[in-house]
Design an enzyme around this catalytic site. Structure first.
Site, PDB file in Angstrom:
ATOM      1  N   ASP A 116      68.418 -53.019 -14.286  1.00 20.57           N
ATOM      2  CA  ASP A 116      69.834 -52.690 -14.109  1.00 20.57           C
ATOM      3  C   ASP A 116      70.307 -53.262 -12.782  1.00 20.57           C
ATOM      4  OD1 ASP A 116      72.283 -51.536 -14.782  1.00 20.57           O
ATOM      5  OD2 ASP A 116      71.846 -49.714 -13.667  1.00 20.57           O
ATOM      6  N   TYR A 118      73.663 -54.330 -10.020  1.00 19.51           N
ATOM      7  CA  TYR A 118      74.692 -53.633  -9.236  1.00 19.51           C
ATOM      8  C   TYR A 118      75.688 -54.698  -8.806  1.00 19.51           C
ATOM      9  CZ  TYR A 118      76.090 -50.123  -5.650  1.00 19.51           C
ATOM     10  OH  TYR A 118      76.742 -49.190  -4.874  1.00 19.51           O
ATOM     11  N   HIS A 123      82.898 -51.816  -7.563  1.00 16.80           N
ATOM     12  CA  HIS A 123      82.085 -50.613  -7.755  1.00 16.80           C
ATOM     13  C   HIS A 123      81.225 -50.336  -6.524  1.00 16.80           C
ATOM     14  CE1 HIS A 123      79.494 -47.613  -9.605  1.00 16.80           C
ATOM     15  NE2 HIS A 123      78.439 -48.353  -9.327  1.00 16.80           N
ATOM     16  N   ARG A 132      78.725 -43.008   1.573  1.00 14.72           N
ATOM     17  CA  ARG A 132      78.468 -43.275   2.993  1.00 14.72           C
ATOM     18  C   ARG A 132      79.777 -43.371   3.750  1.00 14.72           C
ATOM     19  NH1 ARG A 132      75.559 -47.048   0.251  1.00 14.72           N
ATOM     20  NH2 ARG A 132      76.966 -48.701   0.954  1.00 14.72           N
ATOM     21  N   GLU A 184      78.059 -44.915 -16.713  1.00 14.54           N
ATOM     22  CA  GLU A 184      78.280 -46.215 -16.103  1.00 14.54           C
ATOM     23  C   GLU A 184      78.524 -47.206 -17.231  1.00 14.54           C
ATOM     24  OE1 GLU A 184      76.084 -45.951 -11.786  1.00 14.54           O
ATOM     25  OE2 GLU A 184      75.168 -47.208 -13.330  1.00 14.54           O
ATOM     26  N   GLU A 186      78.683 -50.654 -18.694  1.00 10.64           N
ATOM     27  CA  GLU A 186      78.021 -51.895 -18.335  1.00 10.64           C
ATOM     28  C   GLU A 186      77.962 -52.842 -19.526  1.00 10.64           C
ATOM     29  OE1 GLU A 186      74.370 -51.449 -16.236  1.00 10.64           O
ATOM     30  OE2 GLU A 186      74.901 -49.510 -15.356  1.00 10.64           O
ATOM     31  N   ASP A 218      74.895 -46.529 -18.966  1.00 10.71           N
ATOM     32  CA  ASP A 218      73.740 -46.099 -18.180  1.00 10.71           C
ATOM     33  C   ASP A 218      74.073 -44.741 -17.558  1.00 10.71           C
ATOM     34  OD1 ASP A 218      71.146 -46.519 -17.327  1.00 10.71           O
ATOM     35  OD2 ASP A 218      71.770 -47.369 -15.415  1.00 10.71           O
ATOM     36  N   ARG A 222      74.522 -37.706 -10.877  1.00 10.74           N
ATOM     37  CA  ARG A 222      74.925 -38.061  -9.519  1.00 10.74           C
ATOM     38  C   ARG A 222      74.339 -37.136  -8.454  1.00 10.74           C
ATOM     39  NH1 ARG A 222      76.207 -43.248 -10.081  1.00 10.74           N
ATOM     40  NH2 ARG A 222      77.915 -43.576 -11.555  1.00 10.74           N
ATOM     41  N   GLN A 225      70.728 -38.111  -8.146  1.00 12.84           N
ATOM     42  CA  GLN A 225      70.703 -39.441  -7.537  1.00 12.84           C
ATOM     43  C   GLN A 225      70.988 -39.379  -6.032  1.00 12.84           C
ATOM     44  OE1 GLN A 225      73.737 -42.027  -9.059  1.00 12.84           O
ATOM     45  NE2 GLN A 225      73.019 -43.829  -7.960  1.00 12.84           N
ATOM     46  N   TYR A 229      68.019 -40.971  -3.739  1.00 13.29           N
ATOM     47  CA  TYR A 229      68.129 -42.429  -3.758  1.00 13.29           C
ATOM     48  C   TYR A 229      67.807 -43.111  -2.436  1.00 13.29           C
ATOM     49  CZ  TYR A 229      72.565 -43.328  -1.276  1.00 13.29           C
ATOM     50  OH  TYR A 229      73.553 -43.482  -0.341  1.00 13.29           O
ATOM     51  N   LYS A 238      68.665 -41.739 -12.986  1.00  9.41           N
ATOM     52  CA  LYS A 238      69.104 -42.798 -13.899  1.00  9.41           C
ATOM     53  C   LYS A 238      68.197 -42.979 -15.113  1.00  9.41           C
ATOM     54  CE  LYS A 238      71.861 -45.476 -12.643  1.00  9.41           C
ATOM     55  NZ  LYS A 238      73.325 -45.539 -12.874  1.00  9.41           N
ATOM     56  N   THR A 242      69.705 -44.324 -21.412  1.00  8.12           N
ATOM     57  CA  THR A 242      70.579 -45.491 -21.340  1.00  8.12           C
ATOM     58  C   THR A 242      70.957 -45.846 -22.768  1.00  8.12           C
ATOM     59  OG1 THR A 242      69.476 -46.324 -19.347  1.00  8.12           O
ATOM     60  CG2 THR A 242      70.772 -47.907 -20.624  1.00  8.12           C
ATOM     61  N   THR A 329      77.522 -51.151 -13.217  1.00  2.00           N
ATOM     62  CA  THR A 329      78.846 -50.619 -13.536  1.00  2.00           C
ATOM     63  C   THR A 329      79.927 -51.682 -13.369  1.00  2.00           C
ATOM     64  OG1 THR A 329      78.117 -48.472 -12.742  1.00  2.00           O
ATOM     65  CG2 THR A 329      80.479 -48.778 -13.035  1.00  2.00           C
ATOM     66  N   GLU A 343      83.843 -42.794  -9.519  1.00  4.00           N
ATOM     67  CA  GLU A 343      84.963 -43.529  -8.931  1.00  4.00           C
ATOM     68  C   GLU A 343      86.303 -43.017  -9.448  1.00  4.00           C
ATOM     69  OE1 GLU A 343      83.941 -48.036  -8.866  1.00  4.00           O
ATOM     70  OE2 GLU A 343      82.714 -47.098 -10.432  1.00  4.00           O
TER      71      GLU A 343
END
Length: 391
Positions: A116, A118, A123, A132, A184, A186, A218, A222, A225, A229, A238, A242, A329, A343
């Protein structure tokens, strides 16, 4: 034009012909091609001598056919176009058309490995701001290489498979069902022809190895994660499910009108990633309990599938028949173009209305359906309903 009733203009016309595996009422799994609202039984067609594919289509899945490679894929596609397009073949072909209402779809191939990526700058920037705050939205390496991780091939499931809410650690000493279950949206790419260990696959050979395209959801936990993560990235948040389309759209179905220019990359990338900047112009829709909440545009993806393939093999890692790699995503620059509820609701702080109810993340019983279209081709949808946690 096809003689198959109702297929013309349906999104599953003669120019599409996606592959899948269906189970008929007697319980036998059959390789099939979709034409309109019918599945053409390829195993029966090969048994009758209508198609020559080395008996690969008489198998219970597409694995052997995928391994045959582009020359064979092209020959079979040409023959299918003849059989389903020329009325002279109607008498021998029509008995092999199975109404979709009478069959069940199963996963069309054996997923060998799952990667997968990114690859959406929008995104990645959104997630960076949410997870962050106060720091740079993109990490320093993001525009230099397609970021990705290896997922679990064994939890890739066909559209319609129930999605059981995962449980796990949500914080120190806090274990239980996921409270922030997400999606997600995708686009995935199914590998047909493998490669040799130690030999990178350049982006120019993308079509030599990749058979076709599927939509991917996917699913993401959250809260699990967010706790796990750092520093190593996605794991249990994750790996629980899927979902992929039941039908694989072959690359050969996408004419020139399906492609557009991918975003300009700045700074310039290394030579092995310096591709021709071709992007599929897929328009995706995200339906939450029958309410369309977002429309992500695939053309905005910063890293292309050809670059992803080149990067995942540049260290000599080999491809295997059945490998699946997904885009990550898909999100555009606007809030209603994002491919995740993280999001869409900005970390849950800005709920959206779904059938008159304010929602941030998925509740048990919710159903999500992803759809995509480019020109007159409609990709196989991906649907999944959330079931309660088991622990």
């Amino acid at each position: 034009m096809t003689w198959v009733p109702g297929a013309t203009g349906s999104g599953y016309d003669l120019n599409h012909l996606p592959y899948g595996v269906v189970v008929a009422p007697e319980g036998q799994a059959r390789c099939a091609v979709r034409i309109g609202d019918f599945a053409f039984d390829l195993g029966a067609a090969e048994a009758a001598g209508l198609i020559l594919a080395g008996d690969s289509l008489r198998a219970p899945n597409l694995d052997a056919f995928l391994a045959l490679g582009p020359a064979h894929w092209s020959a079979v596609r040409a023959r299918l176009t003849e059989l389903l397009g020329d009325p002279a073949h109607r008498a021998e072909v029509e008995p092999l058309l199975l109404p979709l209402a009478t069959v069940t779809n199963v996963l069309a191939w054996t997923v060998a490995d799952y990667v997968d990526f990114y690859s959406s700058e929008n995104h990645a920037s959104n997630v960076g701001q949410i997870f962050r705050p106060g720091q740079a939205a993109l990490l320093p390496n993001w525009k230099h290489l397609p970021i990705g991780y290896h997922g679990r091939a064994g939890t890739v499931v066909v559209s319609g498979t129930p999605v059981v809410r995962p449980s796990g650690q949500r914080a120190a000493g806090d274990f239980g069902p996921c409270r922030r279950l997400d999606i997600e949206a995708e686009v995935g790419f199914v590998v047909g022809v493998g490669s040799t260990l130690g030999e990178p696959v350049p982006w120019q050979r993308f079509a030599d190895h990749v058979f076709g395209v599927v939509l991917v959801n996917d699913w993401s936990a959250r809260d699990i994660q967010a706790w796990e993560y750092q520093p190593l990235g996605p794991f249990l948040g994750k790996s629980f499910a899927t979902s992929v389309s039941a039908w694989i759209t072959p690359l050969a179905a996408f004419g020139e009108q399906a492609w557009t220019a991918a975003p300009v990359q700045d700074p310039p990338v290394l030579p092995y990633l310096d591709d021709d900047r071709r992007a599929l112009d897929l328009a995706i829709s995200v339906e939450w309990n029958e309410t369309t909440v977002a429309s992500p545009p695939f053309r905005t993806m910063y890293w292309t599938p050809a670059q992803q393939l080149a990067h995942l093999t540049v260290n000599g890692a080999s491809l295997r028949t059945g490998d699946l790699f997904a885009s990550g995503t898909v999100s555009g620059p606007e809030r209603d173009q994002v491919g995740s509820f993280l999001e869409l609701t900005w970390g849950g702080r800005e709920p959206v209305l779904v059938k008159g109810e304010e929602r941030a993340f998925l509740a048990d019983g919710d159903t999500v359906v992803l759809r995509a279209r480019v020109a007159d081709i409609e990709l196989g949808a991906v649907a999944g309903t959330v079931f309660p946690a088991q622990v």
